[in-house]
Design a protein around this motif. Structure first.
Motif, PDB file in Angstrom:
ATOM      1  N   GLU A  38     -50.565   0.987 -88.809  1.00 36.14           N
ATOM      2  CA  GLU A  38     -50.409   2.398 -89.159  1.00 36.14           C
ATOM      3  C   GLU A  38     -50.762   3.336 -88.007  1.00 36.14           C
ATOM      4  O   GLU A  38     -50.712   4.563 -88.159  1.00 36.14           O
ATOM      5  N   GLY A  69     -55.703   4.794 -88.691  1.00 37.46           N
ATOM      6  CA  GLY A  69     -54.711   3.916 -88.087  1.00 37.46           C
ATOM      7  C   GLY A  69     -55.307   2.844 -87.201  1.00 37.46           C
ATOM      8  O   GLY A  69     -54.586   2.172 -86.456  1.00 37.46           O
ATOM      9  N   VAL A 128     -49.824   7.797 -87.282  1.00 36.30           N
ATOM     10  CA  VAL A 128     -51.024   8.637 -87.242  1.00 36.30           C
ATOM     11  C   VAL A 128     -51.123   9.333 -85.894  1.00 36.30           C
ATOM     12  O   VAL A 128     -51.364  10.544 -85.816  1.00 36.30           O
TER      13      VAL A 128
END
Length: 231
Positions: free
Chosen positions: A55, A25, A59
């Motif tokens: 992301e 991430g 995560v």
């Protein structure tokens, strides 16, 4: 002078490191050779700056640090994850927290050629705008091949909505950051929008959408910046 590996038989490629960081991430937010650019603290090898990418939040939410109820979960996550990456790539890990003294991340950011000073004085990144969030850095002893930075400051062609978005004018192009006004506003009900969605000035940057930051992530950072008053 061209960018080459000092030892191509042992040095990892930037694309390999980028992929490993993305899986966690993390976004590769810039890289440089300290021997070729004057920066604070470092004078050799390769420095790779890592930040929260689109992301990052999902995560992080699945991590033990997010679920154990302990203090400073993102900093602890950063130490664990970036520390493991540093071990994997035979490098040293640096973090923008844990001081004083603090590692000179702002100096490194400017030297990377991918971060610039916005009209408010805050950093702006050519990909994630003012939602810039460095989580750490890797310092490799060797020089690995890096692309030549081609980014230019996005602020030169922008109408600077960041300078007028703050409801209490805590940030502007003509005055320093009024931290007291900001915190006072966040204590009121009118400050709920900033507390739950993130700083209005940062959100106003046209590039900030590139960070993919959710309201929940922004609220977490805002609660760290402006903790709730204990009853």
């Amino acid at each position: 002078m061209g960018d080459t590996f000092v030892d191509p038989t042992t040095a990892p490629a930037l694309c390999e490191i980028d992929a490993a960081c993305a899986a966690e991430g993390l976004l590769l937010m810039g890289a440089l050779h300290p021997a070729r650019r004057t920066v604070k603290l470092l004078d050799h090898g390769t420095l790779i700056l890592l930040g929260a990418g689109p992301e990052f939040w999902p995560v992080f939410l699945s991590s033990p640090e997010a679920q154990d109820g302990g203090a400073h979960p993102i900093d602890r996550w950063s130490r664990r994850v970036i520390g493991a990456l540093a071990d994997r790539y035979r490098s040293n890990a640096w973090f923008p927290f844990g001081g004083p003294p603090y590692a000179p991340f702002i100096d490194w950011a400017f030297a990377s050629g991918r971060a610039f000073s916005s009209p408010t004085g805050m950093l702006v990144h050519h990909t994630v705008g003012m939602m810039i969030s460095y989580r750490g850095a890797l310092h490799l002893a060797e020089e690995i091949a890096l692309p030549v930075p081609t980014a230019t400051s996005p602020c030169t062609t922008c109408d600077a909505p960041c300078t007028t978005a703050c409801p209490v004018d805590a940030l502007s192009a003509v005055a320093p950051y009024d931290l007291a006004a900001c915190h006072s506003f966040l204590d009121t009900s009118s400050g709920d929008d900033c507390m739950t969605r993130g700083c209005a000035a940062r959100r106003a940057c046209p590039l900030s959408s590139g960070a993919g930051r959710s309201d929940a992530q922004s609220a977490h950072h805002m609660s760290a910046f402006h903790p709730p008053v204990e009853p």
